[in-house]
Design a protein around this motif. Structure first.
Motif, PDB file in Angstrom:
ATOM      1  N   GLU A   1     -29.101 -29.346  48.648  1.00 27.91           N
ATOM      2  CA  GLU A   1     -27.809 -28.879  49.116  1.00 27.91           C
ATOM      3  C   GLU A   1     -27.412 -27.993  47.957  1.00 27.91           C
ATOM      4  O   GLU A   1     -27.292 -28.102  46.635  1.00 27.91           O
ATOM      5  N   ASP A   2     -26.644 -26.709  48.173  1.00 25.46           N
ATOM      6  CA  ASP A   2     -26.140 -25.817  47.389  1.00 25.46           C
ATOM      7  C   ASP A   2     -25.073 -25.204  48.271  1.00 25.46           C
ATOM      8  O   ASP A   2     -25.105 -24.423  49.042  1.00 25.46           O
ATOM      9  N   ARG A   3     -23.644 -25.917  47.840  1.00 25.36           N
ATOM     10  CA  ARG A   3     -22.594 -25.542  48.549  1.00 25.36           C
ATOM     11  C   ARG A   3     -22.032 -24.157  48.381  1.00 25.36           C
ATOM     12  O   ARG A   3     -21.420 -23.539  49.551  1.00 25.36           O
ATOM     13  N   GLN A   4     -22.360 -23.667  47.331  1.00 21.91           N
ATOM     14  CA  GLN A   4     -22.022 -22.295  47.010  1.00 21.91           C
ATOM     15  C   GLN A   4     -22.793 -21.251  47.949  1.00 21.91           C
ATOM     16  O   GLN A   4     -22.283 -20.166  48.241  1.00 21.91           O
ATOM     17  N   LEU A   5     -24.078 -21.804  48.032  1.00 17.91           N
ATOM     18  CA  LEU A   5     -24.905 -20.832  48.997  1.00 17.91           C
ATOM     19  C   LEU A   5     -24.730 -21.226  50.648  1.00 17.91           C
ATOM     20  O   LEU A   5     -25.312 -20.485  51.426  1.00 17.91           O
ATOM     21  N   GLY A   6     -23.940 -22.456  50.841  1.00 19.81           N
ATOM     22  CA  GLY A   6     -23.959 -22.793  52.162  1.00 19.81           C
ATOM     23  C   GLY A   6     -25.180 -23.312  52.655  1.00 19.81           C
ATOM     24  O   GLY A   6     -25.590 -23.047  53.931  1.00 19.81           O
ATOM     25  N   ILE A   7     -26.050 -23.864  51.949  1.00 21.11           N
ATOM     26  CA  ILE A   7     -27.643 -24.545  52.274  1.00 21.11           C
ATOM     27  C   ILE A   7     -27.466 -26.097  52.139  1.00 21.11           C
ATOM     28  O   ILE A   7     -26.825 -26.392  51.046  1.00 21.11           O
ATOM     29  N   ASN A   8     -27.582 -26.652  53.523  1.00 20.30           N
ATOM     30  CA  ASN A   8     -27.791 -28.120  53.249  1.00 20.30           C
ATOM     31  C   ASN A   8     -29.080 -28.393  54.512  1.00 20.30           C
ATOM     32  O   ASN A   8     -28.801 -28.456  55.311  1.00 20.30           O
ATOM     33  N   ASN A   9     -30.265 -28.366  53.934  1.00 21.32           N
ATOM     34  CA  ASN A   9     -31.293 -28.706  54.780  1.00 21.32           C
ATOM     35  C   ASN A   9     -32.175 -29.998  54.402  1.00 21.32           C
ATOM     36  O   ASN A   9     -33.028 -30.220  54.535  1.00 21.32           O
ATOM     37  N   ALA A  10     -31.006 -30.961  54.581  1.00 23.05           N
ATOM     38  CA  ALA A  10     -31.665 -32.478  54.133  1.00 23.05           C
ATOM     39  C   ALA A  10     -32.469 -32.992  55.334  1.00 23.05           C
ATOM     40  O   ALA A  10     -32.359 -32.571  56.668  1.00 23.05           O
ATOM     41  N   LEU A  11     -33.254 -33.601  55.037  1.00 20.61           N
ATOM     42  CA  LEU A  11     -34.357 -34.349  55.994  1.00 20.61           C
ATOM     43  C   LEU A  11     -33.269 -35.414  56.674  1.00 20.61           C
ATOM     44  O   LEU A  11     -32.764 -36.259  55.832  1.00 20.61           O
ATOM     45  N   VAL A  12     -33.535 -35.507  57.970  1.00 18.74           N
ATOM     46  CA  VAL A  12     -32.864 -36.653  58.493  1.00 18.74           C
ATOM     47  C   VAL A  12     -33.984 -37.773  58.933  1.00 18.74           C
ATOM     48  O   VAL A  12     -34.430 -37.483  60.122  1.00 18.74           O
ATOM     49  N   GLY A  13     -34.096 -38.478  58.388  1.00 18.99           N
ATOM     50  CA  GLY A  13     -35.181 -39.391  58.740  1.00 18.99           C
ATOM     51  C   GLY A  13     -35.470 -40.484  57.603  1.00 18.99           C
ATOM     52  O   GLY A  13     -34.472 -41.260  57.303  1.00 18.99           O
ATOM     53  N   VAL A  14     -36.823 -40.804  57.221  1.00 14.40           N
ATOM     54  CA  VAL A  14     -37.288 -41.810  56.337  1.00 14.40           C
ATOM     55  C   VAL A  14     -38.240 -41.272  55.390  1.00 14.40           C
ATOM     56  O   VAL A  14     -38.900 -40.293  55.626  1.00 14.40           O
ATOM     57  N   ASN A  15     -37.952 -41.721  53.966  1.00 12.33           N
ATOM     58  CA  ASN A  15     -38.851 -41.259  52.861  1.00 12.33           C
ATOM     59  C   ASN A  15     -39.340 -42.488  52.409  1.00 12.33           C
ATOM     60  O   ASN A  15     -38.635 -43.570  52.037  1.00 12.33           O
ATOM     61  N   VAL A  16     -40.597 -42.537  51.946  1.00 10.31           N
ATOM     62  CA  VAL A  16     -41.182 -43.494  51.207  1.00 10.31           C
ATOM     63  C   VAL A  16     -42.013 -42.802  49.806  1.00 10.31           C
ATOM     64  O   VAL A  16     -42.584 -41.977  49.766  1.00 10.31           O
ATOM     65  N   ASP A  17     -41.454 -43.571  48.653  1.00  8.98           N
ATOM     66  CA  ASP A  17     -42.120 -43.152  47.246  1.00  8.98           C
ATOM     67  C   ASP A  17     -42.628 -44.472  46.706  1.00  8.98           C
ATOM     68  O   ASP A  17     -42.031 -45.249  46.387  1.00  8.98           O
TER      69      ASP A  17
END
Length: 542
Positions: free
Chosen positions: A126-142
């Protein structure tokens, strides 16, 4: 599994709200940027809405091994100029996430941010100054399988304003420590999006395969990273042409050496047809919405305002417009040196010399525009797109005075980068001077000038800034296109404003003109139109 974990986390959260400890585990922020756009005799604002604001309200909660967050966004009456139309709600839910952190395992669900390696195959941020928010909507395992092996995986769709993508993303990445000096990184990122096609070779799955080798030894470091993109349909102006399938690839090499007072860093990168989006139809949109990978321009990030008039954006896309482009190839080198010879003037004044040179070209390729086919050489350079040679000299003249002097020479190919009809060569000189009055007050002066016989001709700029009591700052700056052949376009892009900071609070106020063009952060840019107005900004943290 994730569903049960999510329910358990909500139960823990709900039970904790009932006691006073909840407040101690809670943090949050409120960010607002409000602009009232006005017309003047030189600048007429685009659009019908005078009042616009972007607002972000976020809460974070930490409890034992659980971490939860929620974010709301508001755009009134519309988003600020230059932001994507998908930011279109007066107030609405934007994101939420919940994660569980054990010693060797992290499981997360909701709206998530992550990155594989350098990001050439996958980065959500997310970069609000650039208007970018391409978050993954799902699940992540690390998972850390051992001290030497880490595995990361994800599955989900992608945030697109207040909506989500049609396509689905999945990924698996392994990080392996092969010794004290060598690390290996391998990954696969894929997209699945349904599409009815009569082409038997067309596949609804498209994969990116990546590999990276990192070597470090004392002051020396290097890495090589390669990505292969499987065949996918050609996309032009949002139209999917499934009869034409093309693969892509990228290769990046970085090497550097640093010791006290000296450093050198060199980067080479080649990209061919590497732009990748969760939805095919979003290909090459000007707002970077639904972009999967991170492909910034590898050039110096200047703090001289006039150097950002002709700013380079990376060129990973394949298109057959205006002669065709298949990608980019080029390099950048940084050299840093601090003079240390005893009893010399340079040592006395703490002289630091920094040199940067970046040059970027199109791929040497042949295009069949009519049949939409092409072939590109791997290491041969094509048309020159951009060069930036800059020299920076810093001195500490006394306890009160310090300065930085800049000389910058740029070449910008508007014909190939903007489908315009010219190239531009510029020379820029600038000086930054700081005067420290005492430990709480400081003055800053900046003067800059751009010479060119091309495009809009000469510019001059200046800045005066006063920082006092470590809380307040006020400034006046101006960029004047005095050399423009069109007298109507000889405009002063002036701004006057100030900021107030106290602990975790910041307020800002600005009135003036926006020059128009590209605003860039970390090599990624967005276009903003020419405008004039009064802006108020606020950042509050709890």
């Amino acid at each position: 599994m994730f569903y049960r974990l999510f329910i358990f986390g909500l139960i823990v959260l709900a039970s904790d709200i009932m006691n006073a400890q909840f407040i101690n585990d809670l943090s949050g922020s409120l960010e607002s940027q409000i602009t009232y756009y006005t017309d003047d005799e030189k600048v007429v604002n685009p659009g019908d809405t005078d009042f616009r604001s972007n607002n972000y309200l976020r809460f974070n909660y930490f409890k034992n091994k659980f971490n939860a967050s929620i974010q709301f966004e508001s755009y009134i009456e519309e988003a600020l100029l230059g932001y994507a139309p998908v930011f279109d709600q007066k107030f609405g839910f934007s994101m939420a996430s919940l994660s569980y952190n054990a010693k060797h395992l992290k499981v997360s669900g909701g709206y998530l941010f992550d990155q594989f390696s350098s990001g050439m195959s996958y980065r959500s941020w997310e970069d609000r100054q650039l208007g970018i928010n391409n978050a993954l909507v799902g699940v992540n395992v690390d998972a850390h399988l051992s001290k030497k092996v880490q595995l990361k995986s994800f599955l989900g769709k992608q945030k697109n304003g207040f909506d989500i993508s049609d396509g689905t993303l999945y990924g698996l990445n392994s990080i392996i420590s092969a010794g004290t000096k060598i690390n290996l990184d391998f990954g696969i990122v894929g997209r699945y999006q349904t599409f009815e096609s009569s082409n038997p070779d067309f596949k609804e799955f498209t994969n990116l395969y990546s590999g990276k080798i990192i070597y470090t030894s004392g002051s020396f470091y290097s890495h090589v990273e390669a990505v292969y993109k499987g065949k996918d349909a050609l996309v032009e102006f949002g139209n999917v042409i499934d009869s034409r399938l093309f693969s892509g690839n990228s290769l990046a090499f970085n090497i550097g050496y640093f010791k006290p007072g000296f450093g050198v860093d060199f980067t080479f990168r080649r990209m061919e047809n590497m732009a990748f989006y969760t939805d095919r139809e979003a290909y090459a949109n000007i707002y970077n919405q639904l972009i999967v990978n991170y492909l910034p321009a590898l050039t110096k990030q200047h703090n001289v305002g006039l150097s950002n008039i002709y700013v380079y954006q990376s060129q990973p896309q394949l298109n057959f417009i205006a002669g065709g482009k298949a990608g980019e190839i080029g390099q950048q080198i940084d050299i840093y040196y601090k003079f240390s010879k005893k009893n010399s003037l340079a040592e006395k004044f703490g002289t630091v010399l920094a040199l940067n040179y970046a040059s970027w070209f199109g791929l040497n390729a042949e295009f069949d525009i009519e049949d939409r086919q092409y072939s590109a050489d791997f290491f041969r350079y094509g048309d020159k797109y951009y060069t930036d040679l800059n020299l920076e000299l810093r001195n500490q003249w006394s306890k009160q005075w310090r300065s930085a002097v800049y000389w910058i020479q740029q070449f910008y190919n508007k014909e190939r980068l903007e489908a315009s009809s010219s190239t531009v060569t510029t020379n820029i000189a600038a000086i930054d001077a700081y005067y420290t009055i005492n430990n709480k007050n400081e003055l800053r002066f900046q003067l800059e000038h751009l010479w060119t016989q091309d495009d809009k001709k000469n510019w001059a700029g200046g800045l005066i800034e006063y920082n006092f009591l470590r809380k307040f700052s006020v400034y006046v700056n101006d960029q004047y296109n005095y050399g423009n052949d069109n007298e109507i376009e000889r405009i002063h892009y002036y701004n006057v404003g100030g900021t107030f900071r106290h602990k975790k609070t910041k307020f800002s106020l600005n009135y003036g003109r926006q020059r128009g063009g590209l605003i860039c952060v970390g090599g990624v840019c967005r276009f903003v139109p020419k405008s004039n107005g009064l802006s108020f900004g606020m950042n509050l943290f709890i």
